[in-house]
Design a protein around this motif. Structure first.
Motif, PDB file in Angstrom:
ATOM      1  N   GLY A 234     -28.061  35.507  -9.913  1.00 25.95           N
ATOM      2  CA  GLY A 234     -29.135  36.353 -10.404  1.00 25.95           C
ATOM      3  C   GLY A 234     -28.723  37.325 -11.483  1.00 25.95           C
ATOM      4  O   GLY A 234     -29.563  37.874 -12.180  1.00 25.95           O
ATOM      5  N   GLY A 235     -27.421  37.579 -11.632  1.00 23.23           N
ATOM      6  CA  GLY A 235     -26.958  38.496 -12.666  1.00 23.23           C
ATOM      7  C   GLY A 235     -26.042  39.574 -12.119  1.00 23.23           C
ATOM      8  O   GLY A 235     -26.013  39.850 -10.912  1.00 23.23           O
ATOM      9  N   ALA A 236     -25.289  40.207 -13.011  1.00 26.16           N
ATOM     10  CA  ALA A 236     -24.299  41.212 -12.613  1.00 26.16           C
ATOM     11  C   ALA A 236     -24.930  42.408 -11.914  1.00 26.16           C
ATOM     12  O   ALA A 236     -24.286  43.079 -11.109  1.00 26.16           O
ATOM     13  CB  ALA A 236     -23.525  41.681 -13.844  1.00 26.16           C
ATOM     14  N   HIS A 237     -26.208  42.685 -12.213  1.00 26.91           N
ATOM     15  CA  HIS A 237     -26.870  43.842 -11.605  1.00 26.91           C
ATOM     16  C   HIS A 237     -27.091  43.680 -10.109  1.00 26.91           C
ATOM     17  O   HIS A 237     -27.360  44.660  -9.414  1.00 26.91           O
ATOM     18  CB  HIS A 237     -28.216  44.098 -12.288  1.00 26.91           C
ATOM     19  N   ASN A 238     -26.953  42.458  -9.597  1.00 28.23           N
ATOM     20  CA  ASN A 238     -27.186  42.216  -8.172  1.00 28.23           C
ATOM     21  C   ASN A 238     -25.978  42.533  -7.298  1.00 28.23           C
ATOM     22  O   ASN A 238     -26.133  42.722  -6.086  1.00 28.23           O
ATOM     23  CB  ASN A 238     -27.607  40.764  -7.945  1.00 28.23           C
ATOM     24  N   ASP A 239     -24.789  42.572  -7.868  1.00 28.32           N
ATOM     25  CA  ASP A 239     -23.598  42.830  -7.053  1.00 28.32           C
ATOM     26  C   ASP A 239     -22.466  43.315  -7.947  1.00 28.32           C
ATOM     27  O   ASP A 239     -21.748  42.519  -8.548  1.00 28.32           O
ATOM     28  CB  ASP A 239     -23.183  41.552  -6.313  1.00 28.32           C
ATOM     29  N   TYR A 240     -22.301  44.623  -8.035  1.00 22.66           N
ATOM     30  CA  TYR A 240     -21.248  45.190  -8.876  1.00 22.66           C
ATOM     31  C   TYR A 240     -19.860  44.770  -8.396  1.00 22.66           C
ATOM     32  O   TYR A 240     -18.964  44.505  -9.208  1.00 22.66           O
ATOM     33  CB  TYR A 240     -21.321  46.721  -8.851  1.00 22.66           C
ATOM     34  N   ASP A 241     -19.664  44.772  -7.080  1.00 22.81           N
ATOM     35  CA  ASP A 241     -18.332  44.482  -6.545  1.00 22.81           C
ATOM     36  C   ASP A 241     -17.896  43.056  -6.861  1.00 22.81           C
ATOM     37  O   ASP A 241     -16.741  42.816  -7.236  1.00 22.81           O
ATOM     38  CB  ASP A 241     -18.300  44.717  -5.031  1.00 22.81           C
ATOM     39  N   GLN A 242     -18.808  42.101  -6.707  1.00 28.39           N
ATOM     40  CA  GLN A 242     -18.469  40.715  -7.018  1.00 28.39           C
ATOM     41  C   GLN A 242     -18.204  40.554  -8.520  1.00 28.39           C
ATOM     42  O   GLN A 242     -17.281  39.836  -8.921  1.00 28.39           O
ATOM     43  CB  GLN A 242     -19.589  39.779  -6.574  1.00 28.39           C
ATOM     44  N   THR A 243     -19.006  41.221  -9.334  1.00 26.69           N
ATOM     45  CA  THR A 243     -18.772  41.186 -10.781  1.00 26.69           C
ATOM     46  C   THR A 243     -17.374  41.700 -11.103  1.00 26.69           C
ATOM     47  O   THR A 243     -16.652  41.105 -11.916  1.00 26.69           O
ATOM     48  CB  THR A 243     -19.821  42.045 -11.513  1.00 26.69           C
ATOM     49  N   ALA A 244     -16.984  42.794 -10.462  1.00 30.79           N
ATOM     50  CA  ALA A 244     -15.655  43.365 -10.701  1.00 30.79           C
ATOM     51  C   ALA A 244     -14.554  42.414 -10.245  1.00 30.79           C
ATOM     52  O   ALA A 244     -13.501  42.312 -10.893  1.00 30.79           O
ATOM     53  CB  ALA A 244     -15.529  44.703  -9.979  1.00 30.79           C
ATOM     54  N   ARG A 245     -14.774  41.696  -9.153  1.00 26.85           N
ATOM     55  CA  ARG A 245     -13.759  40.736  -8.694  1.00 26.85           C
ATOM     56  C   ARG A 245     -13.581  39.605  -9.700  1.00 26.85           C
ATOM     57  O   ARG A 245     -12.457  39.172  -9.996  1.00 26.85           O
ATOM     58  CB  ARG A 245     -14.127  40.188  -7.318  1.00 26.85           C
ATOM     59  N   ALA A 250     -10.056  37.516 -14.331  1.00 24.93           N
ATOM     60  CA  ALA A 250      -9.974  37.114 -15.741  1.00 24.93           C
ATOM     61  C   ALA A 250      -9.091  38.058 -16.549  1.00 24.93           C
ATOM     62  O   ALA A 250      -8.285  37.614 -17.380  1.00 24.93           O
ATOM     63  CB  ALA A 250     -11.376  37.064 -16.340  1.00 24.93           C
ATOM     64  N   LEU A 251      -9.213  39.354 -16.311  1.00 19.02           N
ATOM     65  CA  LEU A 251      -8.409  40.323 -17.052  1.00 19.02           C
ATOM     66  C   LEU A 251      -6.927  40.174 -16.733  1.00 19.02           C
ATOM     67  O   LEU A 251      -6.076  40.268 -17.635  1.00 19.02           O
ATOM     68  CB  LEU A 251      -8.874  41.745 -16.747  1.00 19.02           C
ATOM     69  N   SER A 252      -6.604  39.943 -15.477  1.00 20.47           N
ATOM     70  CA  SER A 252      -5.202  39.752 -15.086  1.00 20.47           C
ATOM     71  C   SER A 252      -4.609  38.531 -15.774  1.00 20.47           C
ATOM     72  O   SER A 252      -3.492  38.573 -16.306  1.00 20.47           O
ATOM     73  CB  SER A 252      -5.098  39.594 -13.565  1.00 20.47           C
ATOM     74  N   GLU A 253      -5.372  37.447 -15.768  1.00 20.02           N
ATOM     75  CA  GLU A 253      -4.914  36.202 -16.384  1.00 20.02           C
ATOM     76  C   GLU A 253      -4.695  36.372 -17.879  1.00 20.02           C
ATOM     77  O   GLU A 253      -3.656  35.977 -18.428  1.00 20.02           O
ATOM     78  CB  GLU A 253      -5.949  35.107 -16.123  1.00 20.02           C
ATOM     79  N   ARG A 254      -5.650  36.974 -18.575  1.00 18.40           N
ATOM     80  CA  ARG A 254      -5.562  37.086 -20.025  1.00 18.40           C
ATOM     81  C   ARG A 254      -4.551  38.138 -20.465  1.00 18.40           C
ATOM     82  O   ARG A 254      -3.944  38.007 -21.530  1.00 18.40           O
ATOM     83  CB  ARG A 254      -6.945  37.389 -20.604  1.00 18.40           C
ATOM     84  N   LEU A 255      -4.342  39.171 -19.667  1.00 19.91           N
ATOM     85  CA  LEU A 255      -3.301  40.145 -19.995  1.00 19.91           C
ATOM     86  C   LEU A 255      -1.924  39.492 -19.899  1.00 19.91           C
ATOM     87  O   LEU A 255      -1.064  39.696 -20.766  1.00 19.91           O
ATOM     88  CB  LEU A 255      -3.385  41.351 -19.067  1.00 19.91           C
ATOM     89  N   ALA A 256      -1.717  38.710 -18.855  1.00 21.54           N
ATOM     90  CA  ALA A 256      -0.435  38.010 -18.704  1.00 21.54           C
ATOM     91  C   ALA A 256      -0.183  37.083 -19.887  1.00 21.54           C
ATOM     92  O   ALA A 256       0.949  36.973 -20.388  1.00 21.54           O
ATOM     93  CB  ALA A 256      -0.428  37.222 -17.393  1.00 21.54           C
TER      94      ALA A 256
END
Length: 291
Positions: A234-245, A250-256
């Motif tokens: 439904g979109g990021a607005h439906n679950d902030y915590d899942q969006t952050a996970r 993705a951020l960990s992978e791309r930073l590495a």
């Protein structure tokens, strides 16, 4: 700062692949969509916000600061919108003035000095177009950021989390990796603005959105975006915590990936990525040219 958001959609959502470009625009603008501070709260530890450009003033439309990402000292920069009328006015609807971009660059330079990787989060309809901003050098501030970010020696990971509007977005959008939430948008102009120019009719925004190719899926095909990050149903607005996970992974992978190559190679790739934005007169997909 917003509280945790987790709720069921009021009505059945269209499958992701069936959403039109303009439907994604509307999701990117959703009033309950997670903003930069919501994600900072969930992704980073020990965040300390830094204020002011040390030239003119503080600009609340951009937040910047020091933080830790899985224990690693980092810099975080992002556009910030407001939830209610008072906050929207205070944050200028997420539209920075020149001092906002100068503040962002000041903090990014601190990151370079102390060897801290930089994370930026894009969510703005565009830079503030008011006469006061123009008088203080809005265009110069944006152009200066583009040049300087291309040369910053530490890794820069960019994520478009909502609206990515024109130079106002690109001024903190030069990085080694550019990620995008699946319902975010990134474009040189809003669909309404494009329709008003082309047809003198802003009601044709849905048609303009298709032509602008502003969705994450279109931009990934063009090689402008390196990775599309999924959103909760439904979109990021439906679950902030899942969006952050999803973002955290993705951020960990791309930073590495960014720190794995030499500084010289990283800067060369970053510059070539910036120079490759926009092309004309060829049918060859940009992504097919990647090494």
């Amino acid at each position: 700062m917003a509280k945790d958001k987790k709720k069921e959609p009021a009505e059945p959502e269209q499958p992701v692949e069936q959403r039109t470009a303009f439907e994604r625009v509307q999701l990117a603008r959703h009033s309950d969509r997670p903003y930069t501070l919501d994600l900072i709260e969930r992704l980073f530890e020990d965040f300390v916000e830094l204020h002011g450009d040390k030239r003119f003033a503080e600009d609340p439309a951009i937040v910047c600061g020091l933080a830790r990402f899985h224990g690693l000292p980092v810099i975080v920069v992002g556009h910030q919108k407001g939830r209610d009328t008072k906050q929207r006015s205070y944050r200028n609807f997420g539209m920075p003035k020149p001092e906002g971009y100068r503040k962002a660059l000041r903090v990014m330079k601190l990151g370079e000095k102390f060897g801290r990787p930089i994370f930026t989060f894009i969510d703005t309809p565009g830079a503030y177009p008011g006469i006061d901003a123009e008088e203080r050098g809005q265009a110069e501030a944006i152009a200066y950021n583009l040049r300087e970010m291309a040369k910053i020696k530490v890794p820069i990971i960019v994520t478009v989390i909502g609206e990515g509007g024109s130079g106002g977005a690109l001024a903190i959008g030069v990085g080694d990796q550019v990620l995008m939430l699946e319902n975010a948008t990134y474009s040189v102009i809003t669909p309404e603005g494009c329709a008003a120019i082309l047809w003198k009719d802003s009601s044709r925004a849905d048609q303009a959105a298709e032509g602008l190719r502003l969705t994450a899926q279109h931009l990934f095909e063009e090689g402008i975006v390196d990775k599309i990050i999924p959103e909760p149903e439904g979109g990021a607005h439906n679950d902030y915590d899942q969006t952050a996970r999803f973002l955290d992974s993705a951020l960990s992978e791309r930073l590495a990936e960014a720190v794995s190559c030499s500084q010289e190679d990283r800067l060369k790739r970053r510059y070539n990525k910036l120079r490759g934005f926009g092309r004309w007169g060829t049918d060859e997909p940009q992504r097919a040219k990647e090494v």
